[in-house]
Scaffold this motif. Structure first.
Motif, PDB file in Angstrom:
ATOM      1  N   VAL A 167       0.838  -1.260   0.085  1.00  0.00           N
ATOM      2  CA  VAL A 167      -0.039   0.148  -0.041  1.00  0.00           C
ATOM      3  C   VAL A 167       0.756   1.359  -0.035  1.00  0.00           C
ATOM      4  O   VAL A 167       0.435   2.260  -0.135  1.00  0.00           O
ATOM      5  CB  VAL A 167      -0.954   0.086   1.218  1.00  0.00           C
ATOM      6  CG1 VAL A 167      -1.961  -1.235   1.272  1.00  0.00           C
ATOM      7  CG2 VAL A 167      -0.361   0.035   2.442  1.00  0.00           C
ATOM      8  N   SER A 168       2.114   1.243   0.059  1.00  0.00           N
ATOM      9  CA  SER A 168       3.285   2.256  -0.186  1.00  0.00           C
ATOM     10  C   SER A 168       3.529   2.718  -1.501  1.00  0.00           C
ATOM     11  O   SER A 168       3.044   2.012  -2.475  1.00  0.00           O
ATOM     12  CB  SER A 168       4.445   2.017   0.765  1.00  0.00           C
ATOM     13  OG  SER A 168       5.241   2.985   0.702  1.00  0.00           O
ATOM     14  N   ASN A 169       3.731   3.975  -1.626  1.00  0.00           N
ATOM     15  CA  ASN A 169       4.076   4.465  -3.010  1.00  0.00           C
ATOM     16  C   ASN A 169       5.392   3.986  -3.380  1.00  0.00           C
ATOM     17  O   ASN A 169       5.565   4.058  -4.675  1.00  0.00           O
ATOM     18  CB  ASN A 169       4.299   5.981  -2.634  1.00  0.00           C
ATOM     19  CG  ASN A 169       2.833   6.691  -2.480  1.00  0.00           C
ATOM     20  OD1 ASN A 169       1.925   6.203  -2.993  1.00  0.00           O
ATOM     21  ND2 ASN A 169       2.980   7.796  -1.930  1.00  0.00           N
ATOM     22  N   SER A 170       6.125   3.509  -2.543  1.00  0.00           N
ATOM     23  CA  SER A 170       7.490   2.818  -2.985  1.00  0.00           C
ATOM     24  C   SER A 170       7.905   1.815  -1.773  1.00  0.00           C
ATOM     25  O   SER A 170       7.862   2.170  -0.606  1.00  0.00           O
ATOM     26  CB  SER A 170       8.596   3.871  -3.308  1.00  0.00           C
ATOM     27  OG  SER A 170       9.861   3.188  -3.178  1.00  0.00           O
ATOM     28  N   PHE A 171       8.120   0.475  -2.096  1.00  0.00           N
ATOM     29  CA  PHE A 171       8.555  -0.695  -1.277  1.00  0.00           C
ATOM     30  C   PHE A 171      10.053  -0.133  -0.688  1.00  0.00           C
ATOM     31  O   PHE A 171      10.155  -0.269   0.805  1.00  0.00           O
ATOM     32  CB  PHE A 171       8.681  -1.922  -1.850  1.00  0.00           C
ATOM     33  CG  PHE A 171       9.853  -2.154  -2.761  1.00  0.00           C
ATOM     34  CD1 PHE A 171      10.681  -2.644  -2.378  1.00  0.00           C
ATOM     35  CD2 PHE A 171       9.634  -1.797  -4.133  1.00  0.00           C
ATOM     36  CE1 PHE A 171      12.057  -2.955  -3.190  1.00  0.00           C
ATOM     37  CE2 PHE A 171      10.539  -2.385  -4.910  1.00  0.00           C
ATOM     38  CZ  PHE A 171      11.929  -2.557  -4.457  1.00  0.00           C
ATOM     39  N   LEU A 172      10.817   0.553  -1.472  1.00  0.00           N
ATOM     40  CA  LEU A 172      12.015   0.995  -0.873  1.00  0.00           C
ATOM     41  C   LEU A 172      11.871   1.763   0.067  1.00  0.00           C
ATOM     42  O   LEU A 172      12.330   1.933   1.039  1.00  0.00           O
ATOM     43  CB  LEU A 172      12.876   1.531  -2.051  1.00  0.00           C
ATOM     44  CG  LEU A 172      13.466   0.354  -2.978  1.00  0.00           C
ATOM     45  CD1 LEU A 172      14.193   0.885  -4.406  1.00  0.00           C
ATOM     46  CD2 LEU A 172      14.470  -0.646  -2.104  1.00  0.00           C
ATOM     47  N   SER A 173      11.055   2.959  -0.205  1.00  0.00           N
ATOM     48  CA  SER A 173      10.731   4.032   0.696  1.00  0.00           C
ATOM     49  C   SER A 173      10.209   3.505   1.954  1.00  0.00           C
ATOM     50  O   SER A 173      10.574   4.039   3.270  1.00  0.00           O
ATOM     51  CB  SER A 173       9.676   5.111   0.190  1.00  0.00           C
ATOM     52  OG  SER A 173       9.581   6.151   0.954  1.00  0.00           O
ATOM     53  N   TYR A 174       9.096   2.766   1.894  1.00  0.00           N
ATOM     54  CA  TYR A 174       8.461   1.874   3.016  1.00  0.00           C
ATOM     55  C   TYR A 174       9.575   1.234   4.043  1.00  0.00           C
ATOM     56  O   TYR A 174       9.838   1.507   4.959  1.00  0.00           O
ATOM     57  CB  TYR A 174       7.644   0.849   2.407  1.00  0.00           C
ATOM     58  CG  TYR A 174       7.067   0.233   3.732  1.00  0.00           C
ATOM     59  CD1 TYR A 174       5.896   0.676   4.378  1.00  0.00           C
ATOM     60  CD2 TYR A 174       7.765  -0.978   4.223  1.00  0.00           C
ATOM     61  CE1 TYR A 174       5.491  -0.409   5.343  1.00  0.00           C
ATOM     62  CE2 TYR A 174       7.353  -1.919   5.023  1.00  0.00           C
ATOM     63  CZ  TYR A 174       6.207  -1.607   5.601  1.00  0.00           C
ATOM     64  OH  TYR A 174       5.645  -2.308   7.060  1.00  0.00           O
ATOM     65  N   MET A 175      10.459   0.824   3.091  1.00  0.00           N
ATOM     66  CA  MET A 175      11.616  -0.113   3.858  1.00  0.00           C
ATOM     67  C   MET A 175      12.599   0.771   4.665  1.00  0.00           C
ATOM     68  O   MET A 175      13.104   0.538   5.872  1.00  0.00           O
ATOM     69  CB  MET A 175      12.365  -1.100   3.027  1.00  0.00           C
ATOM     70  CG  MET A 175      13.424  -1.888   3.603  1.00  0.00           C
ATOM     71  SD  MET A 175      14.664  -2.591   2.240  1.00  0.00           S
ATOM     72  CE  MET A 175      15.553  -1.274   1.919  1.00  0.00           C
ATOM     73  N   GLY A 176      13.056   1.802   3.915  1.00  0.00           N
ATOM     74  CA  GLY A 176      14.114   2.766   4.389  1.00  0.00           C
ATOM     75  C   GLY A 176      13.430   3.551   5.856  1.00  0.00           C
ATOM     76  O   GLY A 176      14.167   3.617   6.771  1.00  0.00           O
ATOM     77  N   TRP A 177      12.179   4.083   5.647  1.00  0.00           N
ATOM     78  CA  TRP A 177      11.617   4.618   6.933  1.00  0.00           C
ATOM     79  C   TRP A 177      11.406   3.645   8.266  1.00  0.00           C
ATOM     80  O   TRP A 177      11.888   4.060   9.301  1.00  0.00           O
ATOM     81  CB  TRP A 177      10.245   5.295   6.561  1.00  0.00           C
ATOM     82  CG  TRP A 177      10.217   6.629   5.817  1.00  0.00           C
ATOM     83  CD1 TRP A 177      10.172   6.596   4.466  1.00  0.00           C
ATOM     84  CD2 TRP A 177      10.844   7.873   6.361  1.00  0.00           C
ATOM     85  NE1 TRP A 177      10.291   8.247   4.135  1.00  0.00           N
ATOM     86  CE2 TRP A 177      10.851   8.635   5.202  1.00  0.00           C
ATOM     87  CE3 TRP A 177      11.137   8.457   7.748  1.00  0.00           C
ATOM     88  CZ2 TRP A 177      11.155   9.997   5.293  1.00  0.00           C
ATOM     89  CZ3 TRP A 177      11.683   9.606   7.909  1.00  0.00           C
ATOM     90  CH2 TRP A 177      11.577  10.442   6.821  1.00  0.00           C
ATOM     91  N   SER A 178      11.290   2.515   7.750  1.00  0.00           N
ATOM     92  CA  SER A 178      10.988   1.602   8.716  1.00  0.00           C
ATOM     93  C   SER A 178      12.327   1.154   9.588  1.00  0.00           C
ATOM     94  O   SER A 178      12.413   1.003  10.688  1.00  0.00           O
ATOM     95  CB  SER A 178      10.663   0.103   8.313  1.00  0.00           C
ATOM     96  OG  SER A 178      10.517  -0.854   9.313  1.00  0.00           O
TER      97      SER A 178
END
Length: 280
Positions: A167-178
């Motif tokens: 549901v994120s705009n980018s799986f990489l961005s999601y992972m980075g913030w996590s």
């Protein structure tokens, strides 16, 4: 499972074994885990600067993911107080695919074929069998309990990250913030355990693990999270854990570890499960 996803997750499994080899012989497990957790930060900052911001829908998943990773790290370190890597790691990693499959099938409505379910259980069985190395040395059931709870946390963050990345705009961005949120909270674990000095030691004694291990770990999980968005989470989780085969091979050929019947049997079982997963 499509061939490109299969091969990329296998690559992630190999890289996972490589960075684990870096930390395997580190006696100070707090330092090793700290170096990996903090080592995620440089790559994560680079990622979030180049990718879209996470969607609003994914923010609760990011927060939950960071907390579940904290739980995983807490129980992993706790388990290491009672048992060594050869006992703790196979139990934790071997139970996770089974748990993900059970939760996916019963609660999330995921449909898996009979062969896919069988392959997951076979891979997990092969991994779990490695925990019997030196089984006679088990003197405290706490190591089993903590390792099993660690497996539950692996299941939790795997499912969370699978759905959060979708549901994120980018799986990489999601992972980075996590990862950044996780690294921000992690010092609390060190503080509770009176290990705050480990952060300083990491940048003095653990630079190799920080830079190489942290970056490789970030790449590995990036591939895995991408895999979660492309295929059933249970299958990706099981395939990811085949890293233990590569870890065994690295141990034998580079760390001069002995190759015994148990390792040979476990390798065959896991390999059979992988073949079943891919071709049936």
């Amino acid at each position: 499972m499509p061939l490109n996803i299969f091969l990329l997750v296998i690559l992630a499994a190999f890289l996972h074994a490589v960075w684990n080899a870096l930390v395997k012989n580190e006696e100070n497990k707090y330092l090793a885990v700290t170096a990996i957790v903090l080592g995620h930060v440089p790559a994560s900052i680079f990622i979030i600067l180049l990718t879209p911001a996470p969607s609003v829908e994914s923010i609760p998943f990011i927060i939950l993911s960071a907390l579940l990773h904290i739980g995983y790290e807490w129980y992993l370190l706790s388990a290491y107080r009672f048992g060594d890597l050869t006992k703790v790691y196979p139990i934790a990693r071997g139970t996770a695919p089974i748990l993900v499959a059970i939760v996916s099938l019963i609660f999330l409505g995921v449909v898996l074929s009979n062969f896919e379910i069988l392959s997951i259980f076979i891979i997990s069985l092969g991994i779990l069998s490695l925990s019997f190395q030196g089984a006679k040395d088990f003197k405290n059931r706490s190591v089993v309990i903590y390792a099993l709870v660690t497996g539950f946390f692996i299941m939790g963050y795997s499912i969370t990250d699978g759905y959060g990345a979708r549901v994120s705009n980018s799986f990489l961005s999601y992972m980075g913030w996590s990862f950044i949120l996780n690294a921000t909270i992690f010092p609390i674990i060190l503080k509770i355990n009176n290990k705050s000095e480990v952060i300083t030691k990491t940048f003095k004694e653990g630079k190799k693990i920080f830079f190489i291990g942290g970056t490789l770990s970030c790449i590995v999980y990036g591939i895995v999270v991408w895999g979660f968005t492309q295929a059933p989470i249970a299958l990706v989780t099981a395939l990811r854990e085949t890293s233990i085969i590569f870890a065994l091979l690295i141990g034998i050929f580079f760390l001069k570890e002995k190759f015994n019947l148990l390792k040979a049997t476990a390798t065959f079982i896991i390999f059979f499960g992988v073949v079943l997963l891919k071709f049936y």
